[in-house]
Design an enzyme around this catalytic site. Structure first.
Site, PDB file in Angstrom:
ATOM      1  N   CYS A 112       0.835  -1.405   0.059  1.00 19.31           N
ATOM      2  CA  CYS A 112       0.020  -0.080   0.114  1.00 19.31           C
ATOM      3  C   CYS A 112       0.768   1.359   0.026  1.00 19.31           C
ATOM      4  CB  CYS A 112      -1.028   0.011   1.172  1.00 19.31           C
ATOM      5  SG  CYS A 112      -1.928  -1.455   1.213  1.00 19.31           S
ATOM      6  N   HIS A 249      -3.292   7.452   3.311  1.00 25.04           N
ATOM      7  CA  HIS A 249      -3.896   6.062   2.694  1.00 25.04           C
ATOM      8  C   HIS A 249      -5.140   5.649   3.432  1.00 25.04           C
ATOM      9  CE1 HIS A 249      -3.958   1.977   1.496  1.00 25.04           C
ATOM     10  NE2 HIS A 249      -3.522   1.437   2.591  1.00 25.04           N
ATOM     11  N   ASN A 279     -10.302   0.048   0.523  1.00 25.63           N
ATOM     12  CA  ASN A 279      -8.745   0.215   0.549  1.00 25.63           C
ATOM     13  C   ASN A 279      -8.290  -0.415  -0.684  1.00 25.63           C
ATOM     14  OD1 ASN A 279      -5.943  -0.340   0.791  1.00 25.63           O
ATOM     15  ND2 ASN A 279      -6.088  -1.254   2.915  1.00 25.63           N
TER      16      ASN A 279
END
Ligand code: UT7
Length: 322
Positions: A112, A249, A279
């Site tokens: 990520c 994020h 996500n």
């Protein structure tokens, strides 16, 4: 002195929406649990598109937004853990499909945090004087890697892509980028590759799925987000009052809530789109940045911070003036 700036951004999400209600028919979960524990209401999932298709659409928008001729792009980096193939990379597929020059094109895997890693690499390579315009992309189809019987993970992830043109500048706009890793924490968020093959037996191996120790990743995330922001502030001799906005994020709204509380920073000044996309891993910050800019939440001249964290464990952050 060579500096860098953001010249353009783009993002693309697949059309199909998977709501929390839809997930109730797949695993034992419910909308109330997902919304209260994560903030996610729905996510996008691919049906007939692959990661390179999402990357292509986001990149095309970013190039147009930058007003750049394709032949002026001299570096291409794609951050992904869910490429179409083990090899060739999404970057090489993209180089061909965008009809770019025969430029250096490579994928990076920092889960990520991948887009922040791509940004640091592009920034430093342009500052070296060797490159002028980098196309960096975060693109993922994590729903292809998800165990749809594991409610601990399958409710969290979505597909998407975000892209950015990072260019040489006479003004110092991308002021600082930092990245880091703790490989000893590899088991907190992991997906194994195919197992070692015994050449004497023609065994077939199943692909693995994403495994996550959610609570431990949560603890790491809530520590690393404020720590990275504070690190950026210290390195640049500024305070939070100088920062107009934070783009973090999008992994869990509770992580953003806690970061806002710990930093004593207004949550309204922290970007949120997790309720719509879940996500999206390496695509998350790239999509968020594009949406923050296009919606006017980030305006020219604003000084903002970005921060990402993920499997590896990895993290990264940047201090940028738009
Ligand atoms: O981008 C990569 C970085 N990833 C992250 O940042 C993820 C970080 N972690 C998290 O966001 C959170 O830990 C999760 C959202 C993954 C989980 O939230 P949590 O508050 O830590 O829940 P938990 O794992 O402690 O589970 C609490 C309960 C458990 O039930 P019991 O054992 O208390 O009976 C779980 O089995 O919730 C249960 N549970 C669910 N219930 C309904 C777990 N997933 C679900 C679900 N629906 N989808």
């Amino acid at each position: 002195m060579i500096y860098t700036k953001i010249l353009g951004t783009g993002s693309y999400l697949p059309k199909k929406i998977l709501t929390n209600k839809d997930l109730e028919n797949i695993v034992e979960t419910n909308d109330e649990w997902i919304v209260s524990r994560t903030g996610i209401k729905e996510r996008r999932i691919v049906t007939d598109e692959n990661t390179s298709d999402l990357a292509y659409n986001a990149a095309s928008i970013a190039i147009k937004d930058a007003g750049l001729k394709k032949e002026d792009i001299d570096l291409l980096i794609v951050a992904t853990v869910s490429g179409d193939n083990v090899f060739p990379g999404v970057s090489q597929l993209l180089q061909a499909r965008l009809e770019l020059n025969e430029i250096m094109s490579f994928d990076i895997n920092a889960a990520c945090s991948g887009f922040m890693y791509a940004l640091e690499i592009a920034d430093k390579m342009i500052r070296s004087g060797a490159y002028n315009n980098a196309l960096i992309v975060g693109a993922e189809t994590l729903t292809r890697l998800t165990d749809w019987s594991d409610r601990n993970t399958c409710v969290l992830f979505g597909d998407g892509a975000g892209a950015m043109i990072v260019s040489r500048s006479d003004k110092n706009k991308i002021k600082d980028v930092i990245t880091g890793a703790r490989g000893d924490k590899d088991d907190l968020l992991k997906m194994k590759n195919l197992d070692i093959k015994d050449p004497y037996q023609n065994q077939k191996f199943e692909m693995d799925h994403i495994h996550m120790k959610g609570a431990e990743v949560f603890k790491f995330a809530t520590r690393i987000v404020p720590a990275t922001i504070n690190n950026l502030l210290d390195r640049n001799n500024i305070t939070l009052d100088d920062i107009n906005y934070i783009v973090a994020h999008q992994a869990n709204e509770r992580i953003i809530d806690k970061a806002a509380r710990d930093l004593k920073y207004p949550k309204e000044k922290m970007f949120l789109n997790i309720h719509r996309y879940g996500n999206t891993s390496a695509a998350s910050v790239a999509i968020a940045l594009d949406e923050a800019i296009k919606s006017g939440k980030l305006q020219e001249g604003d000084l903002f911070a970005t921060v990402a964290f993920g499997g590896g464990l990895t993290w990264g952050g940047a201090l940028i003036e738009l």
